[in-house]
Design a protein around this motif. Structure first.
Motif, short mmCIF file in Angstrom:
data_model
loop_
_atom_site.label_atom_id
_atom_site.label_comp_id
_atom_site.label_asym_id
_atom_site.label_seq_id
_atom_site.Cartn_x
_atom_site.Cartn_y
_atom_site.Cartn_z
N GLN A 40 0.48 -1.38 0.38
CA GLN A 40 0.07 -0.49 -0.04
C GLN A 40 0.72 1.14 0.11
N ARG A 109 -5.40 -5.57 -3.72
CA ARG A 109 -5.81 -4.02 -4.07
C ARG A 109 -5.22 -3.15 -3.61
N THR A 110 -5.83 -1.64 -4.38
CA THR A 110 -4.80 -0.31 -3.92
C THR A 110 -5.37 -0.07 -2.73
N ASP A 112 -8.09 2.15 -2.33
CA ASP A 112 -9.40 2.44 -2.51
C ASP A 112 -10.03 1.24 -3.46
N ALA A 113 -9.42 0.45 -3.70
CA ALA A 113 -10.29 -1.32 -4.50
C ALA A 113 -9.87 -0.92 -5.81
N ARG A 114 -8.86 -0.85 -6.05
CA ARG A 114 -8.19 -1.18 -7.82
C ARG A 114 -7.74 -2.23 -7.46
N GLU A 115 -7.84 -2.97 -8.53
CA GLU A 115 -6.42 -3.90 -8.46
C GLU A 115 -5.70 -3.54 -8.95
#
Length: 417
Positions: A40, A109-110, A112-115
């Protein structure tokens, strides 16, 4: 360290455990937490690569940000080994095997839920197993040409080449110069519902639903040449070849172009004219180059100035400007800028990168000069007469626009003849 207070405390605890000689396991709760935090933090810092490097007395964690490596943390070697084992486990690699290089992949995932996909590579070294994680962000695929650093003139010339119905378009530059990103952005624009876009790559760096992507598998005798041969039976309109490395691949690309397909590929050469001489060195006949190659684009990446701390640079002398443009001359722009450094850019003065492009279009005058042993200087002079801006000039234009500095162009862009 990135504002993750509780996690940083656990990182400190983990370091203390390592110093105390406690055995750490890949599934230890602290190790699991720290690996997640490390990813992260790397995403937050816009890192493209994460390096876990064992040294004689300490383990070093480094991030590559905007093309430059930064030391991030130092940990005991036992902690680094546990982190490496954890990541290998997630990447479905052989955790026990530490004597030979291995490759793997992880999807995560980041915040903010980006793959995000990570490509893993291990290497046995004198001090232990080194691990490098390359970060592939799918959002790179949706970047426009202006985000990549294309000027209006660059884009006009590039579009004219890539919207041809057939022929070969080449992108050249060293590893890490953004060639793949340029090709993915181009293919994504070309991949409409009316055309079949096929790629053969080694490896597939990012999966895109609008392409048909094939992975090179040397163990199965499926190289680039064999891949293109197979794709030719798939009714393609546009073919992307990851790299032309040998004569067999070059011949398949030429055959595809001659039979009515648009072929995009990469070469490792210093500049655009070097792509022509490289094809000749591989054994491609001059008349086949003339018949198939539509154009070549050489590119480099330069760091862009941080908008939060850049300041005007009144001290840039005419001699510095002239040395950048030698043997091309230009007037000094009214305002240039210099890098300063702030918290937003990790005190580097730069934030982000943009491409510098040298676009060579094949013209009749240029084709007349291509022979078994062409005069490179004459090829370059002809290309410039036909509108090609050398890389140094393209870099100078980026300086004049306030995007980067003379020092950054000198560092990344080769000098002209």
């Amino acid at each position: 360290m990135g504002g993750a207070g509780p996690t940083v405390q656990k990182f400190e605890q983990l370091v203390e455990f390592g110093r105390s000689g406690r055995n750490l396991d890949a599934n230890d709760a602290h190790v699991v937490t720290i690996v997640d935090w490390l990813w992260q933090y790397a995403f937050e810092q816009r890192a493209s690569d994460i390096h876990l490097e064992p040294r004689r007395d300490i383990g070093v964690v480094r991030f590559r940000i905007d093309g430059v490596l930064h030391n991030v943390y130092q940990v005991p070697t036992t902690v680094l080994a546990a982190m490496t084992s954890r990541i290998k486990l997630l990447g479905r690699m052989d955790v026990v095997e530490k004597r030979r290089p291995q490759d793997g992949r992880i999807k995560t995932r980041t915040a903010d839920a980006r793959e995000i996909e990570l490509r893993l590579s291990t290497l046995p070294t004198a001090c232990g197993e080194k691990l490098v994680m390359r970060i592939f962000d799918p959002e790179v695929l949706v970047r426009g040409f202006s985000d990549l650093g294309f000027s209006d003139e660059d884009l006009e010339r590039w579009d004219a080449m890539t919207h041809r119905p057939n022929g070969i378009v080449l992108v050249t530059g060293p590893t890490g110069s953004g060639k793949t990103t340029t090709l993915y952005t181009t293919l994504r624009q070309l991949a409409t519902e009316e055309v079949n876009v096929c790629t053969v790559e080694d490896p597939i760096e990012m999966v895109e639903s609008s392409f048909n992507q094939m992975q090179v598998q040397s163990g199965l005798a499926l190289g680039f040449a064999e891949g293109v041969r197979a794709l030719m039976r798939q009714d393609p309109d546009i073919i992307m070849i990851g790299e032309i490395r040998d004569l067999a691949t070059a011949e398949m690309a030429i055959q595809a172009a001659l039979t009515g397909h648009l072929v995009l590929s990469t070469l490792h050469t210093t500049d655009s004219v070097g792509a022509i001489t490289r094809l000749l060195e591989l054994g491609v006949a001059p008349f086949l180059i003339n018949a198939t190659v539509v154009g070549v684009m050489a590119q480099r990446l330069v760091r862009t100035l941080c908008p939060h701390c850049r300041t005007p640079n009144p001290d840039l002398s005419q001699s510095s400007w002239d040395s950048l443009l030698r043997p091309y001359r230009s007037e000094l722009p009214s305002t240039t800028w210099r890098a300063v450094g702030c918290l937003e850019c990790r005190n580097t003065g730069y934030r982000g990168r943009a491409g510098v492009y040298e676009i060579l279009s094949m013209t009749d005058a240029l084709r007349d000069l291509i022979s078994e042993a062409p005069d490179v200087a004459k090829l370059r002079a002809c290309a410039m007469r036909d509108g090609m801006h050398p890389l140094r000039v393209a870099g100078a234009l980026k300086v004049a626009m306030g995007m980067t500095t003379v020092e950054e162009v000198f560092r990344n862009v080769p000098p002209g003849d």
